[in-house]
Scaffold this motif. Structure first.
Motif, PDB file in Angstrom:
ATOM      1  N   UNK A 208     113.176 -74.048  47.312  1.00 63.99           N
ATOM      2  CA  UNK A 208     113.544 -74.589  48.745  1.00 63.99           C
ATOM      3  C   UNK A 208     112.254 -75.177  49.365  1.00 63.99           C
ATOM      4  N   UNK A 209     112.307 -76.396  50.069  1.00 66.13           N
ATOM      5  CA  UNK A 209     111.018 -76.986  50.734  1.00 66.13           C
ATOM      6  C   UNK A 209     111.073 -76.388  52.420  1.00 66.13           C
ATOM      7  N   UNK A 210     110.590 -75.149  52.072  1.00 62.44           N
ATOM      8  CA  UNK A 210     110.615 -74.431  53.291  1.00 62.44           C
ATOM      9  C   UNK A 210     109.851 -75.061  54.676  1.00 62.44           C
ATOM     10  N   UNK A 211     108.600 -75.489  54.314  1.00 62.13           N
ATOM     11  CA  UNK A 211     107.903 -76.071  55.288  1.00 62.13           C
ATOM     12  C   UNK A 211     108.621 -77.362  55.950  1.00 62.13           C
ATOM     13  N   UNK A 212     109.041 -78.151  54.968  1.00 59.43           N
ATOM     14  CA  UNK A 212     109.707 -79.346  55.393  1.00 59.43           C
ATOM     15  C   UNK A 212     111.023 -79.084  56.179  1.00 59.43           C
ATOM     16  N   UNK A 213     111.940 -77.994  55.952  1.00 58.84           N
ATOM     17  CA  UNK A 213     112.762 -77.830  56.662  1.00 58.84           C
ATOM     18  C   UNK A 213     112.552 -77.243  58.107  1.00 58.84           C
ATOM     19  N   UNK A 214     111.451 -76.378  58.145  1.00 55.83           N
ATOM     20  CA  UNK A 214     110.991 -75.801  59.356  1.00 55.83           C
ATOM     21  C   UNK A 214     110.563 -76.773  60.135  1.00 55.83           C
ATOM     22  N   UNK A 215     109.802 -77.705  59.752  1.00 54.84           N
ATOM     23  CA  UNK A 215     109.275 -79.001  60.598  1.00 54.84           C
ATOM     24  C   UNK A 215     110.334 -79.772  61.086  1.00 54.84           C
ATOM     25  N   UNK A 216     111.349 -79.975  60.111  1.00 54.84           N
ATOM     26  CA  UNK A 216     112.533 -81.077  60.759  1.00 54.84           C
ATOM     27  C   UNK A 216     113.456 -80.188  61.754  1.00 54.84           C
ATOM     28  N   UNK A 217     113.530 -79.058  61.745  1.00 50.98           N
ATOM     29  CA  UNK A 217     114.350 -78.034  62.582  1.00 50.98           C
ATOM     30  C   UNK A 217     113.418 -77.449  64.085  1.00 50.98           C
ATOM     31  N   UNK A 218     112.291 -78.210  64.304  1.00 51.34           N
ATOM     32  CA  UNK A 218     111.605 -77.962  65.328  1.00 51.34           C
ATOM     33  C   UNK A 218     110.753 -76.512  65.173  1.00 51.34           C
ATOM     34  N   UNK A 219     110.501 -76.047  64.170  1.00 54.01           N
ATOM     35  CA  UNK A 219     109.694 -74.721  64.185  1.00 54.01           C
ATOM     36  C   UNK A 219     107.958 -74.979  64.318  1.00 54.01           C
ATOM     37  N   UNK A 220     107.930 -76.347  64.203  1.00 54.44           N
ATOM     38  CA  UNK A 220     106.370 -76.635  64.258  1.00 54.44           C
ATOM     39  C   UNK A 220     106.233 -78.009  63.395  1.00 54.44           C
ATOM     40  N   UNK A 221     104.930 -78.143  63.362  1.00 53.42           N
ATOM     41  CA  UNK A 221     104.721 -79.401  62.618  1.00 53.42           C
ATOM     42  C   UNK A 221     103.622 -78.967  61.265  1.00 53.42           C
ATOM     43  N   UNK A 222     103.615 -79.858  60.289  1.00 51.45           N
ATOM     44  CA  UNK A 222     103.021 -79.805  59.118  1.00 51.45           C
ATOM     45  C   UNK A 222     101.399 -79.846  59.512  1.00 51.45           C
ATOM     46  N   UNK A 223     100.615 -78.707  59.294  1.00 55.71           N
ATOM     47  CA  UNK A 223      99.146 -78.953  59.604  1.00 55.71           C
ATOM     48  C   UNK A 223      98.561 -79.378  58.466  1.00 55.71           C
ATOM     49  N   UNK A 224      97.338 -79.915  58.583  1.00 54.92           N
ATOM     50  CA  UNK A 224      96.559 -80.572  57.548  1.00 54.92           C
ATOM     51  C   UNK A 224      96.365 -79.634  56.246  1.00 54.92           C
ATOM     52  N   UNK A 225      96.486 -78.114  56.589  1.00 54.05           N
ATOM     53  CA  UNK A 225      96.524 -77.341  55.310  1.00 54.05           C
ATOM     54  C   UNK A 225      97.940 -77.061  54.742  1.00 54.05           C
ATOM     55  N   UNK A 226      98.888 -77.978  55.099  1.00 55.05           N
ATOM     56  CA  UNK A 226     100.177 -77.797  54.684  1.00 55.05           C
ATOM     57  C   UNK A 226     101.179 -76.838  55.096  1.00 55.05           C
ATOM     58  N   UNK A 227     100.587 -75.782  55.845  1.00 51.69           N
ATOM     59  CA  UNK A 227     101.441 -75.088  56.475  1.00 51.69           C
ATOM     60  C   UNK A 227     102.117 -75.386  57.937  1.00 51.69           C
ATOM     61  N   UNK A 228     102.958 -74.756  58.231  1.00 52.51           N
ATOM     62  CA  UNK A 228     103.626 -74.931  59.631  1.00 52.51           C
ATOM     63  C   UNK A 228     102.861 -74.249  60.864  1.00 52.51           C
ATOM     64  N   UNK A 229     102.801 -75.416  61.557  1.00 54.07           N
ATOM     65  CA  UNK A 229     101.971 -74.810  63.149  1.00 54.07           C
ATOM     66  C   UNK A 229     102.846 -75.065  64.222  1.00 54.07           C
ATOM     67  N   UNK A 230     102.562 -74.129  64.885  1.00 58.62           N
ATOM     68  CA  UNK A 230     103.138 -74.159  66.313  1.00 58.62           C
ATOM     69  C   UNK A 230     102.287 -73.944  67.441  1.00 58.62           C
ATOM     70  N   UNK A 231     102.504 -74.673  68.582  1.00 58.99           N
ATOM     71  CA  UNK A 231     101.662 -74.734  69.876  1.00 58.99           C
ATOM     72  C   UNK A 231     101.335 -73.407  70.385  1.00 58.99           C
ATOM     73  N   UNK A 232     102.626 -72.706  70.250  1.00 60.90           N
ATOM     74  CA  UNK A 232     102.851 -71.293  70.812  1.00 60.90           C
ATOM     75  C   UNK A 232     102.609 -70.053  70.001  1.00 60.90           C
TER      76      UNK A 232
END
Length: 352
Positions: A136-160
């Motif tokens: 499963x492309x977890x980070x891709x799905x997460x970023x597409x669904x508003x969980x955050x954006x892909x950081x430069x380290x490839x992990x998902x980041x959220x402002x809060x």
């Protein structure tokens, strides 16, 4: 659905569609470069990772879930506290996510309860839950669904919430309205790239897993490349450096669940103590922990490297611990122990 998710310990849920075709070229390039290392399952599944409807026929939408994992008692200056462990070379460092209960078990159970709760409201529907357990492309799905954006380290980041959270998914045969994605907020910051001990982040949003300490200590089964061993310092399971350096993680949230509180014996212990664990003790102390899956042999391999680094730094007590495993039945352990003993100042063996 949001209220039920919060009751189950999730901090946010979202919905993504199943058309991930724009992610396929990047995935293919990453695989072609061999950046996945020995994680052959990533190549074996090919583009199914980017095609949810092929992985689970009938899938129309993907519900994504986020669960914070910082322990409840985490201090405000936790990033400083964690970095300070590197200044104590005799102390074993286990990645923060792995100090409590196995997140696979926690998320899988709660994702299933979330699906059951939705079914109780709308009626039965087809679904399958995942948490780092399938192609499963977890980070891709997460970023597409508003969980955050892909950081430069490839992990998902959220402002809060920074990036100190787990991700899970429920593939469903329901047509649900997708969540709005969020914009990226890394800007010109390169803290995660600059801090990486092994320079595994070869470019923004591009990770060579073969150099990543998390990969080397967890996924990699064979000998750790000698040139990377000194860079591992006293990290024996995973590495948090890119997350510790990220400015957004000052907003990382504590988990509401006791499951992720650190277990006794995995935090603040010396390398020598953990190296002395028998296989039976290792299995007992890591029961219900994600650490257990690497097995005792790799556990000793990782700690031997850390002891060698401590020995090079002047910790004479590391020698005695290493000598206790010189005749270990595993050739993998013996080789890393021999390398570690050669790190002593004045040793006739190579230091790198």
């Amino acid at each position: 659905m949001q209220a039920l998710a919060r009751e189950l310990g999730f901090s946010q849920i979202g919905v993504a569609g199943v058309d991930l075709s724009t992610a396929e070229p990047g995935l293919m390039q990453w695989l072609e470069k061999g950046f996945h290392g020995e994680m052959t399952y990533m190549a074996a599944h090919g583009m199914r990772r980017a095609r949810p409807a092929e992985l689970v026929p009938g899938t129309v939408s993907v519900i994504t879930a986020r669960m914070d994992y910082l322990p409840r008692a985490t201090p405000d200056d936790w990033q400083h506290v964690e970095f300070a462990r590197l200044d104590r070379p005799q102390e074993a460092i286990v990645s923060m996510y792995a100090r409590g209960r196995d997140y696979h078990k926690v998320l899988r159970t709660r994702l299933q309860k979330l699906a059951e709760g939705i079914a109780a409201e709308i009626g039965p529907f087809g679904h399958r839950a995942f948490t780092d357990s399938a192609p499963v492309l977890e980070a891709e799905l997460a970023s597409r669904s508003g969980q955050g954006w892909r950081g430069k380290h490839t992990l998902v980041l959220d402002r809060e919430a920074g990036s100190m959270f787990f991700l899970g998914e429920i593939y469903v045969d329901l047509a649900l309205p997708p969540s709005e994605p969020v914009t990226a907020h890394c800007g010109s910051c390169s803290a995660c790239i600059d801090i990486c001990p092994t320079q595994a982040i070869v470019a923004p949003h591009r990770l060579d897993a073969r150099r990543c300490i998390s990969y080397l200590t967890i996924e990699h089964a064979g000998p750790i490349p000698p040139e990377l061993r000194p860079l591992m310092a006293n990290r024996i399971y995973g590495c948090d450096d890119c997350q510790l350096a990220c400015p957004w993680n000052k907003f990382a949230r504590r988990s509401a669940l006791p499951d992720f509180d650190p277990r006794e014996g995995l935090t603040g212990r010396t390398l020598a103590e953990l190296f002395a664990w028998s296989e039976e003790e290792f299995l007992s102390r890591t029961e219900g922990s994600p650490i257990r899956r690497i097995g005792h042999e790799r556990w000793l391999r990782n700690i031997a490297v850390a002891l060698g680094n401590a020995l090079r730094g002047g910790d004479a007590s590391a020698r005695e611990a290493l000598q206790s495993r010189l005749q270990h039945p595993s050739a993998l352990v013996r080789e890393h122990v021999a390398w570690a003993l050669q790190q002593a100042p004045g040793s006739a063996g190579p230091a790198d």
